[in-house]
Scaffold this active site. Structure first.
Site, PDB file in Angstrom:
ATOM      1  N   TYR A  48       0.680  -1.270   0.101  1.00 31.80           N
ATOM      2  CA  TYR A  48       0.057  -0.072  -0.164  1.00 31.80           C
ATOM      3  C   TYR A  48       0.886   1.101  -0.085  1.00 31.80           C
ATOM      4  CZ  TYR A  48      -3.622  -3.369   1.384  1.00 31.80           C
ATOM      5  OH  TYR A  48      -4.457  -4.354   1.570  1.00 31.80           O
ATOM      6  N   HIS A 110       0.903 -11.330   1.147  1.00 30.04           N
ATOM      7  CA  HIS A 110       0.020 -10.733   0.569  1.00 30.04           C
ATOM      8  C   HIS A 110      -0.725 -11.627  -0.650  1.00 30.04           C
ATOM      9  CE1 HIS A 110      -1.488  -6.297  -0.161  1.00 30.04           C
ATOM     10  NE2 HIS A 110      -2.472  -7.307  -0.327  1.00 30.04           N
TER      11      HIS A 110
END
Lengths: 278, 341
Positions: A48, A110
């Site tokens: 992010y 992730h």
């Protein structure tokens, strides 16, 4: 605070605020409001690009609101590019430094990045044993990824998995797998971004009307009663309050089934577009 | 000794030249024509488009691009074939974008006469896919060089300068258009069709260094074939691991082109290749289908026109629907049959 116990007895709040792609002013406003509302869990990821902002904001907000680090639960994730580099033990230190903490509560990979994810998991197990992560897990796994990982052999059973989960994607096979192995589910995009079929669903509207709640609150309650932990993003403090006001009603079994009947395996996020070879 | 001042001036002048002219060059159709259209379900695409769970995708090259038209077919399909496109690009497109398919979705892998041979990848091939919004390069060969050129197209030298001059004098190249393919009749007469077919054959022979199509494969082509066999296996295994249904499709061609490709050629270049791939998947072979020999269904000797594409797509969908239930589940078959009738 409502919590869920992970398989290693770590307690995780039953609802999580996501911080993805927020800049400092937005995050400061949102986290301040979130903590005041009662949120105690925050989700981020290296991908992010704002792990360091999360760290700065959390430190400031905890001080401002007289809270301690142990009052909150932080999930972060290791990205594909870090998996490719392979220095997983160093990557946790980078995340800890970004987040201004000595440990993360949940550390996930992730993506099941092809050719890397099994080795990554084995390295994550070592990090877990070091105490820098109180729980480990993964995001975006399908059952086939779990099976491959298990075939390769694991020392630490994953504690938590995060995937796209909402009434239009009940992902029964993954949920069943996780339930069987006592892996707790974090649901991202838990409201399926309130896309049109959700927003205008007669099923959801009828139930919402019955309880004097919003469609969003009904869906979040559906998650809670499923035992999955919704992880949502909002930059609107009023929406944060609304989404936290879900503890005073209970859906019936019939209503739970009705909501689940909306399943059409709809994934808002196309996995392979984020993780080639997924 | 190098004069630092002169060298600095030279560097600044060159940099300004490249930096100032590149934005102009990027506005030319010559530049735009180098890249394929971004038609894929990428990260940016899916945020704009709510459609998911597609029934079918098509992989392949030119003939696949012009073989299908799913409009009004009732099937949610995407045709990812480009003109031309190789197997490695098919694979990488699929790796990046397969999540658009529903569980058990169909992957049509189009087999052309020379799918079993490998071709050299050049800079323009690398440039072609550069603007596709993907996390990993679709054409990894020469990727860095291509990326640099896409930023500073003047590095291509003379062709870039020519394009620039033409643009400045108002004679920019026209944008690539599908106009020729969007016809319902073949506008070529017999002589043109014969010549067009011969052009294809000669082009392929030159591309793969083949003197005679009935000769055994050259050592270079044998090596290329081995690479292609492994790559095709990889694609099929990738599909199967994700519970998709890969199907080979051999599209038809006009009699004018077909007459050059003898049964011996087909055995040597197509069927033995597919056998060596050695994966148990269905093959829909239209190379001998009489209906599709009619040149009026094409816009040249090889590629189907509007009418041909609709007819062929319907035929393929009907044939998929009637495939054995071990390949297509009963519910899938029912759904396909319902949608094609």
């Amino acid at each position: 605070m409502h919590t869920i116990k992970l398989s290693n007895d770590i307690e995780m709040p039953a609802i999580i605020m996501s911080t993805n792609w927020m800049d400092y002013p937005t995050m400061k406003k949102v986290v301040t409001a979130g903590l005041q509302t009662g949120y105690r869990a925050f989700d981020t990821a290296r991908d992010y690009g704002n792990e360091h902002i999360v760290g700065k904001v959390l430190k400031e907000c905890l001080e401002e609101q007289g809270l301690k680090r142990e009052d909150i639960f932080i999930t972060t994730k290791i990205g594909n590019s870090q998996q490719r580099v392979g220095n997983i033990d160093e990557q946790i230190d980078i995340s800890l430094k970004n987040l201004k903490t000595d440990y993360v509560d949940c550390w996930m990979m992730h993506w099941p990045y092809p050719n890397y994810y099994i080795e990554t998991y084995h390295k994550m197990e070592k990090v877990y044993n070091s105490g820098k992560a109180r729980a480990i897990g993964m995001a975006n796994y399908h059952v086939r990824h779990f099976n491959k990982l298990l075939e390769a052999g694991i020392e630490i059973e994953p504690h938590c998995v995060q995937f796209e989960h909402h009434p239009m994607r009940t992902a029964d096979d993954i949920v069943q797998f996780c339930n069987d192995r006592k892996i707790t589910i974090q649901a991202y995009s838990p409201l399926c971004r309130m896309i049109e079929p959700i927003r205008n669903s007669e099923i959801l509207h009828a139930i919402a009307k019955r309880y004097g709640k919003t469609v969003g609150q009904v869906i979040l309650r559906w998650h809670i009663q499923h035992g999955s932990v919704p992880c949502f993003k909002s930059v609107n403090p009023e929406r944060l309050k609304e989404n936290f006001d879900i503890w005073d009603f209970k859906l019936t079994d019939e209503e739970m089934k009705e909501i689940s009947s909306m399943d059409c395996d709809y994934k808002y996020h196309l996995e392979s577009a984020s993780c080639p070879g997924f | 000794m190098i004069n630092i001042k002169t060298l600095s001036k030279k560097i600044i002048r060159k940099s300004l030249y490249y930096l100032l002219l590149s934005p102009v060059l990027k506005r030319t159709n010559w530049y735009r024509n180098m890249f394929v259209e971004n038609i894929y379900p990428s990260n940016s695409w899916y945020r704009q488009n709510p459609e998911r769970n597609f029934d079918l995708v098509v992989l392949g090259s030119s003939s696949a691009k012009w073989a299908f038209d799913f409009t009004n077919s009732g099937i949610k399909a995407m045709n990812w074939a480009q003109q031309p496109q190789t197997l490695i690009e098919d694979y990488n497109l699929f790796r990046n974008f397969h999540s658009i398919l529903r569980k058990g979705g169909v992957v049509l892998i189009t087999v052309m006469p020379f799918t079993g041979l490998n071709k050299q990848t050049g800079l323009y091939d690398a440039l072609k896919y550069l603007h596709v919004d993907a996390h990993e390069p679709i054409q990894p060969h020469l990727y860095r060089k291509a990326a640099l050129i896409s930023q500073i197209p003047l590095l291509l030298g003379l062709p870039a300068l020519k394009a620039l001059v033409k643009y400045c004098i108002g004679k920019d190249a026209p944008l690539k258009s599908n106009k020729n393919a969007m016809v319902n009749e073949n506008h070529m007469d017999e002589a043109q069709l014969i010549q067009n077919a011969l052009n294809y054959i000669n082009g392929w022979k030159m591309q793969f260094g083949i003197k005679d199509l009935s000769n055994p494969l050259t050592p270079g082509n044998l090596k290329g074939r081995e690479y292609r066999i492994n790559l095709m296996r990889t694609i099929i295994d990738f599909c199967k691991e994700r519970n998709y249904c890969p199907i080979f499709v051999i599209p038809p061609m006009t009699e004018y082109l077909k007459r050059h490709l003898t049964p011996e050629f087909e055995e040597l270049y197509i069927y033995s290749f597919l056998r060596e791939v050695n994966r148990d998947i269905p093959t829909l072979d239209y190379s001998r289908n009489e209906t599709f020999r009619n040149p009026n269904l094409y816009f040249n000797s090889f590629f189907l026109n509007n009418r041909g594409r609709k007819l062929f797509t319907h035929q393929v969908l009907s044939d998929i629907a009637s495939l054995d239930s071990s390949i297509i589940s009963p519910s899938q078959r029912e759904s396909l049959i319902a949608q094609t009738h």
